[in-house]
Write an enzyme that holds these catalytic residues in place. Structure first.
Site, PDB file in Angstrom:
ATOM      1  N   GLN A 104     -11.774  20.278  88.203  1.00 35.58           N
ATOM      2  CA  GLN A 104     -11.301  21.377  89.051  1.00 35.58           C
ATOM      3  C   GLN A 104     -12.195  21.481  90.287  1.00 35.58           C
ATOM      4  OE1 GLN A 104     -11.805  25.649  88.102  1.00 35.58           O
ATOM      5  NE2 GLN A 104      -9.582  25.787  88.099  1.00 35.58           N
ATOM      6  N   TYR A 176     -11.069  33.001  94.526  1.00 30.77           N
ATOM      7  CA  TYR A 176     -11.979  32.132  95.278  1.00 30.77           C
ATOM      8  C   TYR A 176     -11.354  31.732  96.626  1.00 30.77           C
ATOM      9  CZ  TYR A 176     -14.728  32.234  91.056  1.00 30.77           C
ATOM     10  OH  TYR A 176     -15.471  32.681  89.996  1.00 30.77           O
ATOM     11  N   ARG A 228      -3.923  25.468  90.739  1.00 27.66           N
ATOM     12  CA  ARG A 228      -4.022  26.685  89.930  1.00 27.66           C
ATOM     13  C   ARG A 228      -3.846  27.917  90.812  1.00 27.66           C
ATOM     14  NH1 ARG A 228      -8.284  29.196  85.433  1.00 27.66           N
ATOM     15  NH2 ARG A 228      -6.639  29.215  83.898  1.00 27.66           N
ATOM     16  N   ARG A 321     -11.147  30.648  75.922  1.00 28.93           N
ATOM     17  CA  ARG A 321     -12.053  31.198  74.910  1.00 28.93           C
ATOM     18  C   ARG A 321     -11.779  30.651  73.509  1.00 28.93           C
ATOM     19  NH1 ARG A 321     -11.238  37.116  77.236  1.00 28.93           N
ATOM     20  NH2 ARG A 321      -9.322  36.078  77.866  1.00 28.93           N
TER      21      ARG A 321
HETATM   22  C1  LIG Z   1     -16.736  31.597  80.319  1.00 30.26           C
HETATM   23  C2  LIG Z   1     -15.551  31.414  81.209  1.00 30.26           C
HETATM   24  C3  LIG Z   1     -15.634  30.604  82.339  1.00 30.26           C
HETATM   25  C4  LIG Z   1     -14.524  30.400  83.159  1.00 30.26           C
HETATM   26  N1  LIG Z   1     -14.606  29.515  84.220  1.00 30.26           N
HETATM   27  C5  LIG Z   1     -13.498  29.222  84.926  1.00 30.26           C
HETATM   28  C6  LIG Z   1     -13.517  28.208  85.923  1.00 30.26           C
HETATM   29  O1  LIG Z   1     -14.524  27.517  86.156  1.00 30.26           O
HETATM   30  N2  LIG Z   1     -12.367  27.973  86.613  1.00 30.26           N
HETATM   31  C7  LIG Z   1     -11.216  28.690  86.362  1.00 30.26           C
HETATM   32  O2  LIG Z   1     -10.190  28.437  87.010  1.00 30.26           O
HETATM   33  N3  LIG Z   1     -11.174  29.629  85.412  1.00 30.26           N
HETATM   34  C8  LIG Z   1     -12.259  29.890  84.673  1.00 30.26           C
HETATM   35  N4  LIG Z   1     -12.189  30.798  83.657  1.00 30.26           N
HETATM   36  C9  LIG Z   1     -10.874  31.395  83.305  1.00 30.26           C
HETATM   37  C10 LIG Z   1     -10.205  30.553  82.218  1.00 30.26           C
HETATM   38  O3  LIG Z   1      -9.830  29.285  82.691  1.00 30.26           O
HETATM   39  C11 LIG Z   1      -8.960  31.243  81.649  1.00 30.26           C
HETATM   40  O4  LIG Z   1      -8.007  31.392  82.653  1.00 30.26           O
HETATM   41  C12 LIG Z   1      -9.280  32.613  81.057  1.00 30.26           C
HETATM   42  O5  LIG Z   1     -10.428  32.547  80.241  1.00 30.26           O
HETATM   43  C13 LIG Z   1      -8.100  33.133  80.222  1.00 30.26           C
HETATM   44  O6  LIG Z   1      -7.813  32.240  79.186  1.00 30.26           O
HETATM   45  P1  LIG Z   1      -8.330  32.486  77.676  1.00 30.26           P
HETATM   46  O7  LIG Z   1      -7.816  33.852  77.281  1.00 30.26           O
HETATM   47  O8  LIG Z   1      -7.691  31.369  76.888  1.00 30.26           O
HETATM   48  O9  LIG Z   1      -9.806  32.439  77.659  1.00 30.26           O
HETATM   49  C14 LIG Z   1     -13.296  31.042  82.851  1.00 30.26           C
HETATM   50  C15 LIG Z   1     -13.217  31.863  81.721  1.00 30.26           C
HETATM   51  C16 LIG Z   1     -14.317  32.041  80.893  1.00 30.26           C
HETATM   52  C17 LIG Z   1     -14.169  32.868  79.661  1.00 30.26           C
END
Ligand SMILES: Cc1cc2nc3c(=O)[nH]c(=O)nc-3n(C[C@H](O)[C@H](O)[C@H](O)COP(=O)(O)O)c2cc1C
Length: 414
Positions: A104, A176, A228, A321
């Protein structure tokens, strides 16, 4: 009962001969664990390698494309050729388990700080600080800097190709820089880069077109391009679903291979429209052409959720997560062993799960309400994916020393 989930079947992209072994994707989740200069660390290699045996694709966390694009300490860099060696180790770690590796790419824009940028002022589309809470005011990027940033996305893409990745994803979501140009809240420009919806689209489309050209020029094997998006913003003014769908209509005229929605809840309805009937994903599946599959992230934890997303026309379920908590989620589903999926993590198990210290600290502090830690929650073992916040743990009672002796005798068997 053995359930034959369709999401465990392989999928071949329509535009390029790339087949992934299933429809589960590891969502990008930053570990905040790169070295000081943004190089890949051994802890990152271990974390990704541990998760490489299950999902069809792993989208590596946001990597910044230029130095002003860095968003947090421990951020991953794709901003320099000297990062290619580390990135190629990362791609190999992901390939070792059979997953496709996507990098990404992003620039943080105003979601950074002078501290993180080691004294440089943060930048954005306009000099508008982030509206919630107190934040630094960014400097508006000059026209030449915008053109250079587009070149930087292209150069980072070339590095991803040379490092052996299978694709890049442009991070146009989560507030971002790409989103800051698209949003009427953060983009107040009156030049070719802002002022109307059409002009606010220009930066995202220009980056995508340039990256697509770079792939055409340098990739010697099929190489994916994803985008995205966060479909709505809560501010007024702010991005509406109609804006985002208009953007996507333009985006799909470029050679992109998938669209990725970053949602709070993959099944949510548009939140700006109280009368909305259809889920956000339905709005997208209705307009996306057949050759652009839809990926969605947001609180996906259970196999049945993934299956029902596929029934609704979504192609990929991206899990963040859930795959931090259980690197073997897909393998357990394949083994018909769903009951052993880990939905919450004990503070004692972060090391076992390969979670590096900075991520562990983040999950236990700022992210505390968003990540289920067993010491903080109550749940019914029959529905372990549902949890409730419990009262803080009471301090441990001192055990009466005489009782301790009795207990010791019982355990030792004498
Ligand atoms: C610890 C953490 C780091 C994340 N880092 C990014 C990232 O680098 N780029 C991004 O697009 N989203 C990032 N996200 C968002 C996740 O890609 C995802 O959209 C979000 O956690 C919801 O999905 P989930 O409920 O399955 O965790 C991050 C989320 C978490 C929890």
């Amino acid at each position: 009962m053995q359930i034959n989930y369709d999401f465990l079947d392989p999928y071949t992209f329509k535009n390029k001969p790339i087949t992934v072994r299933n429809h589960v994707v590891m969502a990008p989740t930053t570990l905040k664990s790169s070295l000081e200069d943004g190089s890949v660390s051994d802890n990152e290699l271990k974390y990704y390698q541990m998760r490489s045996n299950g999902p069809g694709m792993i989208i590596v966390e946001a990597a910044y494309v230029n130095e002003l694009g860095k968003g947090w300490e421990g951020g991953l860099s794709a901003a320099d050729d000297d990062k290619i060696v580390g990135l190629s180790r990362l791609a190999s770690a992901i390939h070792s388990g059979g997953a496709k590796a996507i990098l990404q790419l992003f620039a943080a824009g105003r979601q950074s700080s002078q501290t993180i940028l080691r004294g440089e002022q943060i930048v954005s589309a306009s000099a508008q600080p982030y509206p919630h809470g107190s934040h630094e005011t960014p400097r508006e990027l000059k026209h030449e800097e915008i053109s250079q940033t587009i070149e930087d996305f292209a150069a980072a893409t070339k590095r991803a190709i040379l490092a052996g990745f299978d694709g890049v994803e442009l991070h146009g979501a989560n507030l971002y820089l790409l989103q800051q140009f698209f949003s009427p809240e953060s983009n107040r420009r009156q030049d070719i880069w802002g002022g109307t919806l059409e002009k606010r689209m220009r930066f995202g489309l220009a980056v995508t077109a340039k990256v697509a050209d770079t792939i055409d020029k340098y990739a010697k094997r099929p190489f994916l391009l994803g985008y995205r998006q966060s479909p709505e913003e809560s501010t007024t003014p702010g991005i509406t679903l109609a804006d985002s769908l208009a953007f996507v209509e333009r985006l799909v005229s470029l050679p992109i291979d998938y669209l990725h929605l970053s949602l709070k809840d993959a099944f949510q309805k548009p939140f700006r429209d109280a009368k909305a009937i259809k889920q956000v994903t339905t709005h997208y599946t209705e307009v996306l052409p057949d050759n652009v599959p839809l990926m969605v992230a947001g609180l996906i934890k259970q196999p049945m959720q993934v299956e029902s997303l596929l029934d609704e026309g979504v192609t990929f379920a991206a899990m963040g997560r859930a795959l931090i908590a259980d690197p073997n989620w897909v393998q357990k589903v394949k083994l018909n062993d769903e009951k052993s999926i880990r939905y919450a993590v004990s503070p004692a198990d972060f090391d076992l799960l390969g979670v590096p210290q900075p991520l562990k600290k983040w999950l236990l502090t700022r992210f505390k309400n968003g990540f289920p830690v067993t010491t903080d929650i109550e749940f019914d073992p029959k529905t372990p994916w549902k949890y409730y916040k419990s009262a803080p743990t009471q301090p441990r009672q001192q055990i009466d020393p005489t009782k301790l002796m009795t207990l010791k005798k019982r355990v030792d068997g004498n």
